[in-house]
Write an enzyme that holds these catalytic residues in place. Structure first.
Site, PDB file in Angstrom:
ATOM      1  N   HIS A   1       0.834  -1.208   0.000  1.00 15.00           N
ATOM      2  CA  HIS A   1       0.000   0.000   0.000  1.00 15.00           C
ATOM      3  C   HIS A   1       0.867   1.256   0.000  1.00 15.00           C
ATOM      4  O   HIS A   1       0.577   2.220  -0.717  1.00 15.00           O
ATOM      5  CB  HIS A   1      -0.918   0.022   1.217  1.00 15.00           C
ATOM      6  CG  HIS A   1      -1.575   1.350   1.423  1.00 15.00           C
ATOM      7  ND1 HIS A   1      -2.653   1.774   0.676  1.00 15.00           N
ATOM      8  CD2 HIS A   1      -1.270   2.379   2.273  1.00 15.00           C
ATOM      9  CE1 HIS A   1      -2.992   2.995   1.059  1.00 15.00           C
ATOM     10  NE2 HIS A   1      -2.171   3.385   2.022  1.00 15.00           N
ATOM     11  N   GLU A   2       1.909   1.250   0.801  1.00 12.69           N
ATOM     12  CA  GLU A   2       2.771   2.428   0.890  1.00 12.69           C
ATOM     13  C   GLU A   2       3.471   2.735  -0.430  1.00 12.69           C
ATOM     14  O   GLU A   2       3.860   3.879  -0.674  1.00 12.69           O
ATOM     15  CB  GLU A   2       3.828   2.226   1.989  1.00 12.69           C
ATOM     16  CG  GLU A   2       3.285   2.058   3.385  1.00 12.69           C
ATOM     17  CD  GLU A   2       2.577   3.293   3.904  1.00 12.69           C
ATOM     18  OE1 GLU A   2       2.845   4.395   3.389  1.00 12.69           O
ATOM     19  OE2 GLU A   2       1.749   3.158   4.813  1.00 12.69           O
ATOM     20  N   THR A   3       3.652   1.732  -1.268  1.00 12.28           N
ATOM     21  CA  THR A   3       4.443   1.896  -2.499  1.00 12.28           C
ATOM     22  C   THR A   3       3.643   1.590  -3.752  1.00 12.28           C
ATOM     23  O   THR A   3       4.216   1.379  -4.816  1.00 12.28           O
ATOM     24  CB  THR A   3       5.659   0.955  -2.450  1.00 12.28           C
ATOM     25  OG1 THR A   3       5.203  -0.406  -2.272  1.00 12.28           O
ATOM     26  CG2 THR A   3       6.601   1.322  -1.302  1.00 12.28           C
TER      27      THR A   3
ATOM     28  N   ARG B   1      -5.147  -1.206   2.004  1.00 16.37           N
ATOM     29  CA  ARG B   1      -4.222  -2.044   2.771  1.00 16.37           C
ATOM     30  C   ARG B   1      -4.802  -3.453   2.934  1.00 16.37           C
ATOM     31  O   ARG B   1      -4.081  -4.453   2.821  1.00 16.37           O
ATOM     32  CB  ARG B   1      -3.961  -1.423   4.149  1.00 16.37           C
ATOM     33  CG  ARG B   1      -3.228  -0.090   4.118  1.00 16.37           C
ATOM     34  CD  ARG B   1      -3.087   0.480   5.529  1.00 16.37           C
ATOM     35  NE  ARG B   1      -2.566   1.839   5.534  1.00 16.37           N
ATOM     36  CZ  ARG B   1      -1.283   2.173   5.527  1.00 16.37           C
ATOM     37  NH1 ARG B   1      -0.370   1.215   5.529  1.00 16.37           N
ATOM     38  NH2 ARG B   1      -0.893   3.435   5.537  1.00 16.37           N
TER      39      ARG B   1
ATOM     40  N   ALA C   1       4.591   6.695   7.809  1.00 15.45           N
ATOM     41  CA  ALA C   1       4.104   7.073   6.489  1.00 15.45           C
ATOM     42  C   ALA C   1       2.978   8.066   6.631  1.00 15.45           C
ATOM     43  O   ALA C   1       2.262   8.090   7.623  1.00 15.45           O
ATOM     44  CB  ALA C   1       3.623   5.841   5.730  1.00 15.45           C
TER      45      ALA C   1
END
Length: 334
Positions: A150-152, A299, A333
């Site tokens: 999710h972060e990337t 996520r 994040a």
């Protein structure tokens, strides 16, 4: 997320399609080749360390390399060492399947996040993917990859193979202009350095770069760029965040492996064991306690896809919609 908001409109030609034609790795299908790292060679010519590879029909190294190695996956807790715990859960070909489009031509991080880098980094955190039975170990890998994907992410709703096949598309925050420097005597910012989101967990702020670097033996306060230029360092920072509790927050590792017992205050705040608490640990101040949230759902979507590929259940309490955030502290994040 920092990368996500920029990446939503990412459009690519359907060139890098899902058709992964990967040659067999070992045994009669590969000219008698042996698997690396003492892995077993399955009857179908693939390398791994679970019973599917080392059981009936195994062609070579079925008991590791002279005893002690290899093995059949599962078992109780304990450290894996040498990154072997990750290898026992996720083979290289499975890694490619999970992070299917990370090397797409449209992904800025193409070629950066490699299987070998993850395995090498995991050797510094021997309890990662090595705690509990086989299902628990797989669930930890699914949760780690789910959150970091999710972060990337570079995915969008109609992306080829679905939005959850596009994790690890970015390695640093796009368009960052702020320094992300908070005055600190313990973790002072270096001149002209910026601590914006980098790596799988999008590590941010000097108060995270400092302790992460200290833990992995790198001066990240003076060299924050390493997190986006050295893939092993990059994975190590994400694993450091994953494995390290930051009071009042437990570690993500302890939550997903069932080792965290919520306090009465946690329970009153709706923070109960499950994947949702990990989202709260990572970015609860922005995503948790406000009802349904697309970021939280994203996520969960990644996590569920990875659990499906690994053949395990999701567990309960996947979201944090009704959880109060932990006290302000570590924020990996935005």
């Amino acid at each position: 997320m920092k990368a996500t908001t920029t990446a939503v409109a990412l459009l690519v030609a359907a060139a890098a399609m899902a058709a992964q034609v990967v040659a067999e790795q070992c045994g009669s299908q590969a000219g008698g080749a042996l698997c690396p790292n003492c892995l077993c060679c399955s009857s179908y010519g693939w390398c791994g360390s679970t019973s599917d590879y080392c059981g009936d029909g195994c062609q070579s190294q079925c008991d590791g390399c002279g005893g002690g190695g290899g093995g059949g996956g599962g078992g109780g807790g304990g450290g894996g060492g040498g990154g072997g715990a990750v290898e026992a859960v996720v083979s290289k070909e499975l890694f490619e399947q999970l992070l299917l489009h990370r090397n797409d031509a449209a992904c800025p991080a193409r070629g950066f996040y490699t299987y070998d880098a993850l395995v090498t980094a995991a050797a510094a955190f021997p309890d990662f993917a090595a705690t509990g039975d086989d299902e628990a170990r797989k669930r930890e890998v699914a949760a780690f990859l789910g959150q970091t994907s999710h972060e990337t992410t570079g995915g969008w709703a109609t992306a080829p193979d679905g939005p959850y096949s596009w994790g690890y598309c970015f390695k640093e925050e796009i368009g960052a202009t702020a320094s992300y420097c908070v005055p600190s005597a313990e973790w002072p910012c270096a001149p002209d350095k910026k601590y914006f989101g980098r790596g799988p967990i999008q590590l941010s702020y000097n108060y995270n770069y400092g302790p992460a670097g200290e833990a992995i033996g790198e001066d990240l306060l003076n060299n924050p760029e390493l997190v986006a230029s050295d893939p092993v360092v990059s994975f190590k920072t994400a694993l450091w965040f994953w494995m390290t509790p930051q009071s009042p927050k437990p570690s993500c590792h302890d939550v997903i492996t069932g080792q965290w017992t919520p306090s009465s205050g946690d329970i009153a705040a709706g923070r109960v064991p499950g994947y949702g608490v990990i989202t709260n640990i990572i970015n609860g101040g922005l995503e948790c306690g406000f009802g349904p949230d697309d970021r939280v759902a994203n996520r969960i979507g990644f996590y569920q896809r990875y659990c499906d590929v690994l053949g395990i259940g999701y567990g309960s309490n996947l979201d944090c919609y009704d959880q109060r955030p932990f006290n302000s502290g570590l924020t990996a994040a935005q």
